[in-house]
Design an enzyme around this catalytic site. Structure first.
Site, PDB file in Angstrom:
ATOM      1  N   ARG A   1     127.030  59.552 -46.766  1.00  0.00           N
ATOM      2  CA  ARG A   1     126.091  60.674 -46.924  1.00  0.00           C
ATOM      3  C   ARG A   1     125.838  61.353 -45.574  1.00  0.00           C
ATOM      4  O   ARG A   1     125.689  62.574 -45.500  1.00  0.00           O
ATOM      5  CB  ARG A   1     124.781  60.173 -47.552  1.00  0.00           C
ATOM      6  CG  ARG A   1     123.923  61.308 -48.091  1.00  0.00           C
ATOM      7  CD  ARG A   1     122.685  60.813 -48.843  1.00  0.00           C
ATOM      8  NE  ARG A   1     121.926  61.949 -49.370  1.00  0.00           N
ATOM      9  CZ  ARG A   1     120.596  61.977 -49.434  1.00  0.00           C
ATOM     10  NH1 ARG A   1     119.870  60.959 -49.009  1.00  0.00           N
ATOM     11  NH2 ARG A   1     119.979  63.047 -49.924  1.00  0.00           N
TER      12      ARG A   1
ATOM     13  N   HIS B   1     125.829  65.410 -44.773  1.00  0.00           N
ATOM     14  CA  HIS B   1     124.624  66.110 -44.326  1.00  0.00           C
ATOM     15  C   HIS B   1     124.729  66.589 -42.884  1.00  0.00           C
ATOM     16  O   HIS B   1     124.039  67.524 -42.490  1.00  0.00           O
ATOM     17  CB  HIS B   1     123.393  65.224 -44.530  1.00  0.00           C
ATOM     18  CG  HIS B   1     122.985  65.124 -45.964  1.00  0.00           C
ATOM     19  ND1 HIS B   1     121.747  65.432 -46.441  1.00  0.00           N
ATOM     20  CD2 HIS B   1     123.709  64.767 -47.070  1.00  0.00           C
ATOM     21  CE1 HIS B   1     121.693  65.270 -47.754  1.00  0.00           C
ATOM     22  NE2 HIS B   1     122.879  64.854 -48.156  1.00  0.00           N
ATOM     23  N   ASP B   2     125.586  65.968 -42.100  1.00  0.00           N
ATOM     24  CA  ASP B   2     125.789  66.457 -40.733  1.00  0.00           C
ATOM     25  C   ASP B   2     126.754  67.645 -40.729  1.00  0.00           C
ATOM     26  O   ASP B   2     126.448  68.706 -40.187  1.00  0.00           O
ATOM     27  CB  ASP B   2     126.334  65.332 -39.831  1.00  0.00           C
ATOM     28  CG  ASP B   2     126.381  65.762 -38.373  1.00  0.00           C
ATOM     29  OD1 ASP B   2     125.486  66.522 -37.945  1.00  0.00           O
ATOM     30  OD2 ASP B   2     127.312  65.357 -37.655  1.00  0.00           O
TER      31      ASP B   2
ATOM     32  N   SER C   1     123.791  66.503 -35.316  1.00  0.00           N
ATOM     33  CA  SER C   1     122.438  67.084 -35.288  1.00  0.00           C
ATOM     34  C   SER C   1     121.527  66.338 -36.275  1.00  0.00           C
ATOM     35  O   SER C   1     120.325  66.244 -36.038  1.00  0.00           O
ATOM     36  CB  SER C   1     122.477  68.580 -35.606  1.00  0.00           C
ATOM     37  OG  SER C   1     123.014  68.793 -36.893  1.00  0.00           O
TER      38      SER C   1
ATOM     39  N   ASN D   1     117.084  66.038 -47.008  1.00  0.00           N
ATOM     40  CA  ASN D   1     117.601  64.804 -46.422  1.00  0.00           C
ATOM     41  C   ASN D   1     116.785  63.587 -46.847  1.00  0.00           C
ATOM     42  O   ASN D   1     116.928  62.506 -46.278  1.00  0.00           O
ATOM     43  CB  ASN D   1     117.640  64.933 -44.891  1.00  0.00           C
ATOM     44  CG  ASN D   1     118.644  65.995 -44.470  1.00  0.00           C
ATOM     45  OD1 ASN D   1     119.673  66.172 -45.112  1.00  0.00           O
ATOM     46  ND2 ASN D   1     118.342  66.728 -43.415  1.00  0.00           N
TER      47      ASN D   1
ATOM     48  N   HIS E   1     129.247  60.218 -55.214  1.00  0.00           N
ATOM     49  CA  HIS E   1     128.099  59.710 -55.972  1.00  0.00           C
ATOM     50  C   HIS E   1     128.479  58.542 -56.878  1.00  0.00           C
ATOM     51  O   HIS E   1     127.690  58.129 -57.716  1.00  0.00           O
ATOM     52  CB  HIS E   1     127.440  60.845 -56.769  1.00  0.00           C
ATOM     53  CG  HIS E   1     126.655  61.785 -55.904  1.00  0.00           C
ATOM     54  ND1 HIS E   1     126.083  62.940 -56.364  1.00  0.00           N
ATOM     55  CD2 HIS E   1     126.346  61.725 -54.581  1.00  0.00           C
ATOM     56  CE1 HIS E   1     125.455  63.548 -55.373  1.00  0.00           C
ATOM     57  NE2 HIS E   1     125.604  62.843 -54.272  1.00  0.00           N
TER      58      HIS E   1
ATOM     59  N   ASP F   1     135.069  53.991 -56.815  1.00  0.00           N
ATOM     60  CA  ASP F   1     136.032  54.182 -57.906  1.00  0.00           C
ATOM     61  C   ASP F   1     135.748  55.512 -58.598  1.00  0.00           C
ATOM     62  O   ASP F   1     134.860  56.250 -58.181  1.00  0.00           O
ATOM     63  CB  ASP F   1     135.963  53.012 -58.898  1.00  0.00           C
ATOM     64  CG  ASP F   1     134.567  52.837 -59.482  1.00  0.00           C
ATOM     65  OD1 ASP F   1     133.759  53.790 -59.426  1.00  0.00           O
ATOM     66  OD2 ASP F   1     134.261  51.747 -59.992  1.00  0.00           O
TER      67      ASP F   1
HETATM   68  C1  HEM Z   1     125.981  69.628 -54.367  1.00  0.00           C
HETATM   69  C2  HEM Z   1     126.169  68.657 -53.523  1.00  0.00           C
HETATM   70  C3  HEM Z   1     125.275  67.463 -53.397  1.00  0.00           C
HETATM   71  C4  HEM Z   1     123.949  67.316 -53.714  1.00  0.00           C
HETATM   72  C5  HEM Z   1     122.986  68.349 -54.270  1.00  0.00           C
HETATM   73  C6  HEM Z   1     123.610  65.944 -53.394  1.00  0.00           C
HETATM   74  C7  HEM Z   1     122.348  65.398 -53.566  1.00  0.00           C
HETATM   75  C8  HEM Z   1     122.057  64.059 -53.427  1.00  0.00           C
HETATM   76  C9  HEM Z   1     120.788  63.465 -53.754  1.00  0.00           C
HETATM   77  C10 HEM Z   1     119.552  64.215 -54.261  1.00  0.00           C
HETATM   78  C11 HEM Z   1     120.905  62.122 -53.519  1.00  0.00           C
HETATM   79  C12 HEM Z   1     119.824  61.077 -53.718  1.00  0.00           C
HETATM   80  C13 HEM Z   1     118.932  60.936 -52.515  1.00  0.00           C
HETATM   81  C14 HEM Z   1     117.830  59.972 -52.785  1.00  0.00           C
HETATM   82  O1  HEM Z   1     117.026  60.249 -53.693  1.00  0.00           O
HETATM   83  O2  HEM Z   1     117.726  58.935 -52.084  1.00  0.00           O
HETATM   84  C15 HEM Z   1     122.243  61.871 -53.050  1.00  0.00           C
HETATM   85  C16 HEM Z   1     122.747  60.637 -52.700  1.00  0.00           C
HETATM   86  C17 HEM Z   1     123.986  60.442 -52.115  1.00  0.00           C
HETATM   87  N1  HEM Z   1     124.901  61.420 -51.815  1.00  0.00           N
HETATM   88 FE1  HEM Z   1     124.827  63.342 -52.417  1.00  0.00          FE
HETATM   89  N2  HEM Z   1     124.706  65.304 -52.922  1.00  0.00           N
HETATM   90  C18 HEM Z   1     125.748  66.184 -52.907  1.00  0.00           C
HETATM   91  C19 HEM Z   1     127.028  65.946 -52.459  1.00  0.00           C
HETATM   92  C20 HEM Z   1     127.414  64.814 -51.781  1.00  0.00           C
HETATM   93  C21 HEM Z   1     128.645  64.665 -51.036  1.00  0.00           C
HETATM   94  C22 HEM Z   1     129.690  65.768 -50.864  1.00  0.00           C
HETATM   95  C23 HEM Z   1     128.644  63.411 -50.518  1.00  0.00           C
HETATM   96  C24 HEM Z   1     129.671  62.748 -49.641  1.00  0.00           C
HETATM   97  C25 HEM Z   1     130.919  63.107 -49.518  1.00  0.00           C
HETATM   98  C26 HEM Z   1     127.431  62.774 -50.971  1.00  0.00           C
HETATM   99  C27 HEM Z   1     127.092  61.453 -50.718  1.00  0.00           C
HETATM  100  C28 HEM Z   1     125.972  60.823 -51.207  1.00  0.00           C
HETATM  101  C29 HEM Z   1     125.756  59.392 -51.125  1.00  0.00           C
HETATM  102  C30 HEM Z   1     126.718  58.362 -50.554  1.00  0.00           C
HETATM  103  C31 HEM Z   1     124.496  59.147 -51.702  1.00  0.00           C
HETATM  104  C32 HEM Z   1     123.787  57.798 -51.831  1.00  0.00           C
HETATM  105  C33 HEM Z   1     122.952  57.564 -50.607  1.00  0.00           C
HETATM  106  C34 HEM Z   1     122.226  56.222 -50.556  1.00  0.00           C
HETATM  107  O3  HEM Z   1     122.262  55.463 -51.514  1.00  0.00           O
HETATM  108  O4  HEM Z   1     121.626  55.957 -49.501  1.00  0.00           O
HETATM  109  N3  HEM Z   1     126.702  63.651 -51.715  1.00  0.00           N
HETATM  110  N4  HEM Z   1     122.923  63.071 -52.999  1.00  0.00           N
END
Ligand code: HEM
Ligand SMILES: *[C@@H]1O[C@H](CO)[C@@H](O)[C@H](O)[C@H]1NC(C)=O
Ligand SMILES: *[C@@H]1O[C@H](CO)[C@@H](O)[C@H](O)[C@H]1NC(C)=O
Length: 329
Positions: free
Chosen positions: A68, A72-73, A82, A100, A198, A256
């Site tokens: 993540r 985000h960076d 940053s 974030n 995700h 997966d």
């Molecule tokens: C439209 C694009 C995206 C949106 C709106 C989005 C939004 C989010 C949100 C809301 C969460 C949950 C945060 C929380 O409640 O703790 C999340 C988790 C996560 N996102 Fe995304 N995300 C997007 C794309 C991506 C991309 C492109 C990646 C990586 C290549 C990514 C990797 C992750 C990971 C690994 C988590 C789990 C983090 C954790 O468990 O600590 N996301 N994302």
């Protein structure tokens, strides 16, 4: 012949100038290369991998955080670490943005940085730690090995005010999401592939409850909605309470393509996840990735590389931070 040369003279001069200009732009954007530290700090990549492995065995979720972090960076202006800057009197912090929310394990980035500083001080950038730790984290979780270039520099500032104009929100429309990714060079298929990240990690209830209360979002599978209600029993979760659901509730710590199978059966957590299925421009790729895990991994790798090379800073625009959470004094 002579007249011919003269005749073509001006236009070939123009073409030459044009090519020189193109090459210049090309080189200015390609300061990154594979193994950038091979001479300045030959063990840099090995040290990062050792630390990522060690941390993973102590706290499995660190590997998830690194993935993540990269998104985000890199999405916000540049891959320049940053995202890692803390709030101080002089400095805002992107970490305080709602976009974030839930990001974690930043202190262990410093563990990796310290290991590098012990071996070769002031050489390896925090931005490269963000990129390489994501790469190695993906491997720890069972994902593909991705060739990530290095040579990024660290920003001297955070861009809190601009976070929301780059990073999509959990409930943004698919057309907005696609245009955000397009602006960093990732196409529709690449966007669908990147969201496959995700397949790991968690989502806090604040990002889910609006799909459960007061009425259940009709695009959610009813049994899955009931399960989510057990995870998020209150319509107004305390943002400080650690209430969350797993991104992929079957095996949330394994890389997966189950994510795509889940959203095809209406078991996506975020509105953006579910929209990949309802939007006819993205759905064909969801089907392809659900059917073929290696194809998903290939497309994910390709797109992560593009994302990881977004606007790298050159030396005169940045610095090599000594400590990742604040700029050098
Ligand atoms: C439209 C694009 C995206 C949106 C709106 C989005 C939004 C989010 C949100 C809301 C969460 C949950 C945060 C929380 O409640 O703790 C999340 C988790 C996560 N996102 Fe995304 N995300 C997007 C794309 C991506 C991309 C492109 C990646 C990586 C290549 C990514 C990797 C992750 C990971 C690994 C988590 C789990 C983090 C954790 O468990 O600590 N996301 N994302
Ligand atoms: C999206 O969610 C945010 C809270 O995260 C909320 O303030 C906003 O109104 C929502 N937007 C839409 C279009 O539902
Ligand atoms: C799955 O994808 C891989 C990698 O792109 C490809 O080589 C393979 O032929 C695909 N398999 C099927 C059954 O389509």
């Amino acid at each position: 012949m002579a007249t011919k040369t003269q005749h073509f003279g001006p236009s070939s001069t123009f073409i030459t100038l044009f090519l020189v200009l193109l090459l210049h732009i090309h080189y200015a954007k390609s300061d990154l290369k594979l193994n950038y530290y091979s001479e300045s700090c030959p063990r840099a990549e090995e040290i990062i991998k050792e630390q990522v492995n060690k941390l993973y065995h102590k706290h499995g979720n660190t590997a998830v955080s690194w993935i993540r972090n990269l998104f985000h960076d890199c999405m916000v202006k540049s891959c320049d670490a940053s995202i890692l800057l803390d709030k101080t009197k002089e400095q805002t912090s992107e970490k305080t943005s709602q976009r974030n929310f839930g990001m974690r394990n930043f202190k262990y980035i410093e563990t990796i940085k310290e290991a590098l500083e012990n071996e070769c001080p002031n050489i390896v950038s925090c931005a490269d730690i963000v990129a390489l730790s994501a790469r190695d984290g993906i491997v720890m979780l069972g994902g593909p090995q991705i060739e990530i270039k290095t040579g990024r520099w660290d920003s001297k500032d955070s861009y809190l005010a601009e976070v929301e104009s780059f990073l999509p929100n959990h409930n943004d429309s698919m057309s907005l999401v696609l245009s955000r990714f397009n602006s960093v060079g990732v196409d529709t298929q690449g966007t669908v592939a990147l969201l496959g990240a995700h397949t790991v990690g968690r989502v806090h209830c604040v990002n889910i409850v609006h799909r459960l209360y007061p009425t259940v979002d009709p695009t959610l599978d009813p049994d899955f909605a009931n399960y989510l209600k057990t995870r998020c029993p209150s319509p107004q979760p305390d943002p400080k309470a650690v209430e969350y659901a797993r991104n992929d509730h079957i095996n949330p710590m394994v890389w997966d393509n189950l994510y795509y199978k889940n959203i095809m059966s209406n078991k996506g957590l975020l509105i953006v996840d579910q929209q990949l299925v309802s939007d006819p421009t993205t759905y064909p790729f969801v089907e392809k990735f659900a059917a073929n895990n290696s194809y998903f991994n290939d497309q994910f790798a390709k797109s992560l590389i593009i994302l990881s090379e977004n606007n790298p800073l050159s030396g005169d625009q940045g610095e090599i931070r000594k400590v990742c959470r604040h700029v050098n004094k």
